[in-house]
Design a protein around this motif. Structure first.
Motif, mmCIF file in Angstrom:
data_model
loop_
_atom_site.group_PDB
_atom_site.id
_atom_site.type_symbol
_atom_site.label_atom_id
_atom_site.label_comp_id
_atom_site.label_asym_id
_atom_site.label_seq_id
_atom_site.Cartn_x
_atom_site.Cartn_y
_atom_site.Cartn_z
ATOM 1 N N ALA A 59 0.836 -1.197 0.000
ATOM 2 C CA ALA A 59 0.000 0.000 0.000
ATOM 3 C C ALA A 59 0.865 1.240 0.000
ATOM 4 N N THR A 60 0.258 2.309 -0.456
ATOM 5 C CA THR A 60 0.880 3.631 -0.428
ATOM 6 C C THR A 60 0.170 4.441 0.637
ATOM 7 N N SER A 61 0.940 4.960 1.576
ATOM 8 C CA SER A 61 0.389 5.704 2.698
ATOM 9 C C SER A 61 0.520 7.196 2.436
ATOM 10 N N GLU B 14 -2.746 -2.012 -2.858
ATOM 11 C CA GLU B 14 -2.559 -2.748 -4.095
ATOM 12 C C GLU B 14 -3.606 -3.862 -4.194
ATOM 13 N N GLN B 15 -3.815 -4.287 -5.403
ATOM 14 C CA GLN B 15 -4.809 -5.322 -5.640
ATOM 15 C C GLN B 15 -4.463 -6.589 -4.863
ATOM 16 N N GLY B 16 -5.469 -7.127 -4.203
ATOM 17 C CA GLY B 16 -5.271 -8.366 -3.457
ATOM 18 C C GLY B 16 -4.871 -8.164 -2.008
ATOM 19 N N VAL B 17 -4.614 -6.945 -1.596
ATOM 20 C CA VAL B 17 -4.245 -6.670 -0.208
ATOM 21 C C VAL B 17 -5.499 -6.274 0.568
ATOM 22 N N GLU B 18 -5.751 -6.961 1.677
ATOM 23 C CA GLU B 18 -6.961 -6.715 2.455
ATOM 24 C C GLU B 18 -6.830 -5.443 3.290
ATOM 25 N N LYS B 19 -7.676 -4.482 3.002
ATOM 26 C CA LYS B 19 -7.636 -3.202 3.714
ATOM 27 C C LYS B 19 -7.961 -3.376 5.191
ATOM 28 N N ASP B 20 -8.889 -4.248 5.497
ATOM 29 C CA ASP B 20 -9.322 -4.410 6.882
ATOM 30 C C ASP B 20 -8.305 -5.199 7.705
ATOM 31 N N LYS B 21 -7.469 -5.951 7.066
ATOM 32 C CA LYS B 21 -6.463 -6.711 7.792
ATOM 33 C C LYS B 21 -5.203 -5.869 8.008
ATOM 34 N N PHE B 22 -4.852 -5.096 7.033
ATOM 35 C CA PHE B 22 -3.636 -4.287 7.102
ATOM 36 C C PHE B 22 -4.042 -2.812 7.146
ATOM 37 N N LEU B 23 -4.191 -2.308 8.374
ATOM 38 C CA LEU B 23 -4.636 -0.933 8.571
ATOM 39 C C LEU B 23 -3.444 0.014 8.543
ATOM 40 N N ILE B 24 -3.546 1.038 7.740
ATOM 41 C CA ILE B 24 -2.457 1.998 7.608
ATOM 42 C C ILE B 24 -2.946 3.371 8.031
ATOM 43 N N LEU C 63 5.425 10.106 10.329
ATOM 44 C CA LEU C 63 5.052 8.826 10.916
ATOM 45 C C LEU C 63 3.929 8.146 10.147
ATOM 46 N N SER C 64 4.174 6.890 9.802
ATOM 47 C CA SER C 64 3.140 6.031 9.242
ATOM 48 C C SER C 64 3.149 4.726 10.033
ATOM 49 N N THR C 65 1.968 4.185 10.286
ATOM 50 C CA THR C 65 1.890 2.923 11.009
ATOM 51 C C THR C 65 1.117 1.895 10.201
ATOM 52 N N LEU C 66 1.543 0.647 10.339
ATOM 53 C CA LEU C 66 0.862 -0.491 9.732
ATOM 54 C C LEU C 66 0.416 -1.397 10.866
ATOM 55 N N THR C 67 -0.866 -1.655 10.957
ATOM 56 C CA THR C 67 -1.389 -2.560 11.970
ATOM 57 C C THR C 67 -1.914 -3.820 11.298
ATOM 58 N N VAL C 68 -1.339 -4.941 11.685
ATOM 59 C CA VAL C 68 -1.816 -6.228 11.189
ATOM 60 C C VAL C 68 -2.867 -6.701 12.182
ATOM 61 N N THR C 69 -4.104 -6.712 11.776
ATOM 62 C CA THR C 69 -5.200 -7.057 12.688
ATOM 63 C C THR C 69 -5.515 -8.544 12.629
ATOM 64 N N SER C 70 -5.908 -9.078 13.775
ATOM 65 C CA SER C 70 -6.271 -10.489 13.884
ATOM 66 C C SER C 70 -5.264 -11.354 13.118
ATOM 67 N N ALA C 71 -4.025 -11.242 13.534
ATOM 68 C CA ALA C 71 -2.942 -11.899 12.807
ATOM 69 C C ALA C 71 -3.071 -13.417 12.841
ATOM 70 N N HIS C 72 -2.668 -14.021 11.748
ATOM 71 C CA HIS C 72 -2.652 -15.479 11.626
ATOM 72 C C HIS C 72 -1.281 -15.908 11.140
ATOM 73 N N PRO C 73 -0.940 -17.175 11.303
ATOM 74 C CA PRO C 73 0.403 -17.634 10.905
ATOM 75 C C PRO C 73 0.779 -17.275 9.462
ATOM 76 N N GLU C 74 -0.194 -17.240 8.573
ATOM 77 C CA GLU C 74 0.126 -16.894 7.182
ATOM 78 C C GLU C 74 0.509 -15.423 7.003
ATOM 79 N N ASP C 75 0.288 -14.621 8.043
ATOM 80 C CA ASP C 75 0.713 -13.211 7.994
ATOM 81 C C ASP C 75 2.178 -13.061 8.382
ATOM 82 N N SER C 76 2.770 -14.135 8.855
ATOM 83 C CA SER C 76 4.191 -14.100 9.214
ATOM 84 C C SER C 76 4.998 -13.739 7.974
#
Lengths: 111, 116
Positions: free
Chosen positions: B48-50, B59-69, B76-89
């Protein structure tokens, strides 16, 4: 076809050799060209930045851009074991636009 | 030259929790920052572009609700990975460009996220 093509290697050379790394691209709108070096588990480090066609030299590094051929190169002279890393080419169409990266070439310089 | 500071460098979290990653431009103002994800032995994938003061562009295919910017200030820009799962590693990296400089984009040192 990817917008930016880069041979992933690995490329293995002896210490002191001249290294040539290359990328080709398909988007004629690209104007800004960069080379980054990335060590394992670290962020990319900017090595060279060029605008449009031409050559740029900085110490042991020389970057070349040939827009007519859509081809960019990075040369490393007198390569050192510390140069062992992944080298990424990147380019953008405009100032501040998002970068498009190549796959990265793994370079190994053996002492 | 321009410096981008990224924290934390490494984080391990439990599945289902959220993780916040910070990206700061230390000696310049950045109206635009970029967030990337990198899998082992692969190149950087733009997520994503912040944009300061406005919504991020994903970008296409990136979940907005999972990766909050959030880009609340020019440094300062922050990226929050919400409800993280092992595949987000993965390895997450931010970058910014000094609008007043003549250099390319500067990258942070990256954050290695492991979700267990």
């Amino acid at each position: 076809q990817k917008e930016v093509e880069q041979d992933p290697g690995p490329l293995s050379v002896p210490e002191g050799a001249i290294v040539s790394l290359n990328c080709t691209y398909s988007n004629s709108a690209f104007q800004y060209f960069m080379w980054y070096r990335q060590y394992s588990r670290k962020g990319p480090e900017l090595l060279m930045y060029t605008y449009s066609s031409g050559n740029k030299e900085d110490g042991r590094f020389t970057a070349q851009v040939d827009k007519s051929s859509k081809y960019i190169s990075l040369f490393i002279r007198d390569s050192q074991p510390s140069d062992s890393a992944t080298y990424l080419c990147a380019m953008s169409a405009g100032y501040g636009n998002k970068l498009v990266f190549g796959a990265g070439t793994i370079l190994r310089v053996k002492s | 030259g321009a410096v981008v500071s990224q924290h934390p460098s490494r984080v391990i979290c439990k599945s289902g929790t959220s993780v916040k990653i910070e990206c700061r431009s230390l000696d310049f103002q950045a109206t635009t920052m970029f967030w990337y994800r990198q899998f082992p032995k692969q190149s950087l994938m733009l997520m994503a572009t912040s944009n300061e003061g406005s919504k991020a562009t994903y970008e296409q295919g990136v979940e907005k609700d999972k990766f909050l910017i959030n880009h609340a200030s020019l440094t300062l820009s922050t990226l929050t990975v919400t409800s993280a799962h092992p595949e987000d590693s993965s390895f997450y990296i931010c970058s910014a460009r000094d609008q007043g400089g003549e250099d390319g984009y500067t990258f942070g040192s990256g954050t290695r996220l492991t979700v267990v």
